[in-house]
Write a protein that holds these residues in place. Sequence first.
Motif, PDB file in Angstrom:
ATOM      1  N   GLU A   1       0.838  -1.204   0.000  1.00 44.81           N
ATOM      2  CA  GLU A   1       0.000   0.000   0.000  1.00 44.81           C
ATOM      3  C   GLU A   1       0.874   1.257   0.000  1.00 44.81           C
ATOM      4  O   GLU A   1       0.577   2.227  -0.689  1.00 44.81           O
ATOM      5  CB  GLU A   1      -0.918  -0.006   1.224  1.00 44.81           C
ATOM      6  CG  GLU A   1      -1.744   1.258   1.419  1.00 44.81           C
ATOM      7  CD  GLU A   1      -2.775   1.485   0.337  1.00 44.81           C
ATOM      8  OE1 GLU A   1      -3.261   2.628   0.231  1.00 44.81           O
ATOM      9  OE2 GLU A   1      -3.098   0.541  -0.429  1.00 44.81           O
ATOM     10  N   LEU A   2       1.963   1.227   0.763  1.00 42.95           N
ATOM     11  CA  LEU A   2       2.890   2.355   0.782  1.00 42.95           C
ATOM     12  C   LEU A   2       3.505   2.567  -0.604  1.00 42.95           C
ATOM     13  O   LEU A   2       3.626   3.699  -1.077  1.00 42.95           O
ATOM     14  CB  LEU A   2       3.985   2.123   1.823  1.00 42.95           C
ATOM     15  CG  LEU A   2       5.129   3.140   1.851  1.00 42.95           C
ATOM     16  CD1 LEU A   2       4.602   4.569   2.050  1.00 42.95           C
ATOM     17  CD2 LEU A   2       6.122   2.790   2.963  1.00 42.95           C
ATOM     18  N   GLN A   3       3.880   1.474  -1.246  1.00 46.35           N
ATOM     19  CA  GLN A   3       4.457   1.554  -2.590  1.00 46.35           C
ATOM     20  C   GLN A   3       3.481   2.244  -3.550  1.00 46.35           C
ATOM     21  O   GLN A   3       3.873   3.110  -4.344  1.00 46.35           O
ATOM     22  CB  GLN A   3       4.804   0.155  -3.098  1.00 46.35           C
ATOM     23  CG  GLN A   3       5.452   0.123  -4.477  1.00 46.35           C
ATOM     24  CD  GLN A   3       5.591  -1.306  -4.986  1.00 46.35           C
ATOM     25  OE1 GLN A   3       4.667  -2.118  -4.866  1.00 46.35           O
ATOM     26  NE2 GLN A   3       6.762  -1.629  -5.523  1.00 46.35           N
ATOM     27  N   LEU A   4       2.205   1.872  -3.452  1.00 44.12           N
ATOM     28  CA  LEU A   4       1.185   2.453  -4.319  1.00 44.12           C
ATOM     29  C   LEU A   4       1.010   3.942  -4.045  1.00 44.12           C
ATOM     30  O   LEU A   4       0.962   4.764  -4.978  1.00 44.12           O
ATOM     31  CB  LEU A   4      -0.141   1.715  -4.118  1.00 44.12           C
ATOM     32  CG  LEU A   4      -1.333   2.223  -4.933  1.00 44.12           C
ATOM     33  CD1 LEU A   4      -1.071   2.043  -6.424  1.00 44.12           C
ATOM     34  CD2 LEU A   4      -2.607   1.480  -4.514  1.00 44.12           C
ATOM     35  N   ARG A   5       0.920   4.303  -2.792  1.00 44.00           N
ATOM     36  CA  ARG A   5       0.720   5.705  -2.435  1.00 44.00           C
ATOM     37  C   ARG A   5       1.944   6.546  -2.753  1.00 44.00           C
ATOM     38  O   ARG A   5       1.833   7.715  -3.152  1.00 44.00           O
ATOM     39  CB  ARG A   5       0.321   5.806  -0.964  1.00 44.00           C
ATOM     40  CG  ARG A   5      -1.043   5.186  -0.708  1.00 44.00           C
ATOM     41  CD  ARG A   5      -1.372   5.010   0.748  1.00 44.00           C
ATOM     42  NE  ARG A   5      -1.590   6.283   1.430  1.00 44.00           N
ATOM     43  CZ  ARG A   5      -2.015   6.369   2.688  1.00 44.00           C
ATOM     44  NH1 ARG A   5      -2.270   5.255   3.379  1.00 44.00           N
ATOM     45  NH2 ARG A   5      -2.190   7.537   3.247  1.00 44.00           N
ATOM     46  N   ALA A   6       3.133   5.945  -2.585  1.00 45.21           N
ATOM     47  CA  ALA A   6       4.368   6.669  -2.913  1.00 45.21           C
ATOM     48  C   ALA A   6       4.481   6.927  -4.411  1.00 45.21           C
ATOM     49  O   ALA A   6       4.988   7.966  -4.842  1.00 45.21           O
ATOM     50  CB  ALA A   6       5.577   5.879  -2.419  1.00 45.21           C
ATOM     51  N   SER A   7       3.987   5.972  -5.209  1.00 45.08           N
ATOM     52  CA  SER A   7       4.054   6.125  -6.664  1.00 45.08           C
ATOM     53  C   SER A   7       3.264   7.339  -7.131  1.00 45.08           C
ATOM     54  O   SER A   7       3.587   7.950  -8.161  1.00 45.08           O
ATOM     55  CB  SER A   7       3.552   4.860  -7.363  1.00 45.08           C
ATOM     56  OG  SER A   7       2.150   4.691  -7.175  1.00 45.08           O
ATOM     57  N   GLU A   8       2.238   7.707  -6.384  1.00 43.86           N
ATOM     58  CA  GLU A   8       1.450   8.892  -6.717  1.00 43.86           C
ATOM     59  C   GLU A   8       2.265  10.173  -6.569  1.00 43.86           C
ATOM     60  O   GLU A   8       1.892  11.230  -7.089  1.00 43.86           O
ATOM     61  CB  GLU A   8       0.210   8.956  -5.824  1.00 43.86           C
ATOM     62  CG  GLU A   8      -0.743   7.774  -6.027  1.00 43.86           C
ATOM     63  CD  GLU A   8      -1.842   7.724  -4.985  1.00 43.86           C
ATOM     64  OE1 GLU A   8      -1.838   8.594  -4.082  1.00 43.86           O
ATOM     65  OE2 GLU A   8      -2.698   6.819  -5.062  1.00 43.86           O
ATOM     66  N   HIS A   9       3.391  10.071  -5.846  1.00 46.82           N
ATOM     67  CA  HIS A   9       4.289  11.213  -5.663  1.00 46.82           C
ATOM     68  C   HIS A   9       5.579  11.040  -6.467  1.00 46.82           C
ATOM     69  O   HIS A   9       6.552  11.763  -6.231  1.00 46.82           O
ATOM     70  CB  HIS A   9       4.612  11.388  -4.176  1.00 46.82           C
ATOM     71  CG  HIS A   9       3.420  11.747  -3.339  1.00 46.82           C
ATOM     72  ND1 HIS A   9       3.056  13.050  -3.071  1.00 46.82           N
ATOM     73  CD2 HIS A   9       2.485  10.956  -2.743  1.00 46.82           C
ATOM     74  CE1 HIS A   9       1.959  13.054  -2.334  1.00 46.82           C
ATOM     75  NE2 HIS A   9       1.596  11.795  -2.117  1.00 46.82           N
ATOM     76  N   GLY A  10       5.587  10.070  -7.360  1.00 52.56           N
ATOM     77  CA  GLY A  10       6.756   9.859  -8.205  1.00 52.56           C
ATOM     78  C   GLY A  10       7.885   9.116  -7.532  1.00 52.56           C
ATOM     79  O   GLY A  10       9.018   9.143  -8.015  1.00 52.56           O
TER      80      GLY A  10
END
Length: 433
Positions: free
Chosen positions: A383-392
């Motif tokens: 989930e962290l990986q997914l949310r971090a991807s939203e910030h590049g």
Amino acid sequence: MTYQETIGYLYERLPVFQNIGARAFKPGLHTTRELCKSLGDPQDKYPTIHIAGTNGKGSTSHMLAAILQESGYRVGLYTSPHLKDFRERIRVNGTCIPEEFIIKFVDGQKSNIDNLSPSFFEVTVAMAFAYFEKAHVDIAVIEVGMGGRLDSTNIITPELSVITNISFDHMQFLGDTLGKIAGEKAGIIKKGIPVVVSEHQNEEIGDVITAAAEAANAPLTFASDIFDVSFVGSSGGKMLVDVEDKASETIVAKDLASDLTGAYQLKNIIGVWAAKDVLISKGWKISEDSVKRALGSVRSITGLKGRWQQLRQSPDVYCDTAHNTAGLTLTLAQFDAVCKGKKRFVVGFVGDKDISTMLSLFPKDAAYYFCEPSNMRALKAQELQLRASEHGLVGKTFGNVNEALEEAIRESAPSDAIYVGGSTFVVADIESL
């Protein structure tokens, strides 16, 4: 019960905030007062210093405890949460509370636990107060758990109150403006008791604290209005600072060494310096030499860990317990300054925090190793990986911080640097800490 069985009982029987978050939050002082009343109100048997704040209260507590200890006093220190061992929360002259005391205390409090249904934190606070009385401390430094006004520690009437940096954190409990949060922190101010505020941050915060101090007729010191602390270099793994008296424009401490080398400690040292002066004015015997010895060896004197701590070299690995936007802003700026090669981040968070703003602070041109703390509130690495991807932010996922750190080290060149953090509980899980 054995020690491990006793600790297991506390965690299983009582609501623990670090595990379940909001469901364990129990504001109010009644239960703690009742627990302590049954113990003979041990918190009234010795002088105390009470320390609140969003960031910096733990470091400030440890620094003041070290100064008092180096001045020859027997010093109790209560902080939370712990990193490795529950006993870290309660120390006397740097030594953790004995297992035997914990076993006997909990066994003796089972009827109170059944009747009062206290939280884990309330029992821990009462335990600390009782132990400090038994240990015959000369003074105890007490760190607030959350907020201040309704925090369980707020049943004490201290010698001195200290409020460190105030910023956004735990807004669901403390309020959604800095003024509201400052009001909760200012709740530790007592009638006629001096209060030191480390940093005069802005008008919103300053007005709230000033009003609270005036209402309580409490002498108020904004430390940053009186002193300036500046970084002047490093030597032997320690940070060197000058302390300047602003009014006279004179250096009152030159090349003062601190083994707490995080850049944010400059703000904390200002508050500690002012607090030390207030204590001296109240008759506590604190010499210039004892202050120098203490600030140069806080880690060894009090056992403090996880504050901008370097774990290894080539590649350099740093960890820090910063877990909100204000704290991460400072530590990430320092990491950027010390990194000569590629930046690598081993990060994890708890799941009940809004981490969007924190993620926006991290650089996009870095390698990421997403992990999760061994905590019931953990945000899953995927989930962290997914949310971090939203910030590049792009990286791999790992089941725990140690696997992530091992991979980061394997992939690093000697000139690279690795930052480990995002949550106190991620740092606590580091095996080499």
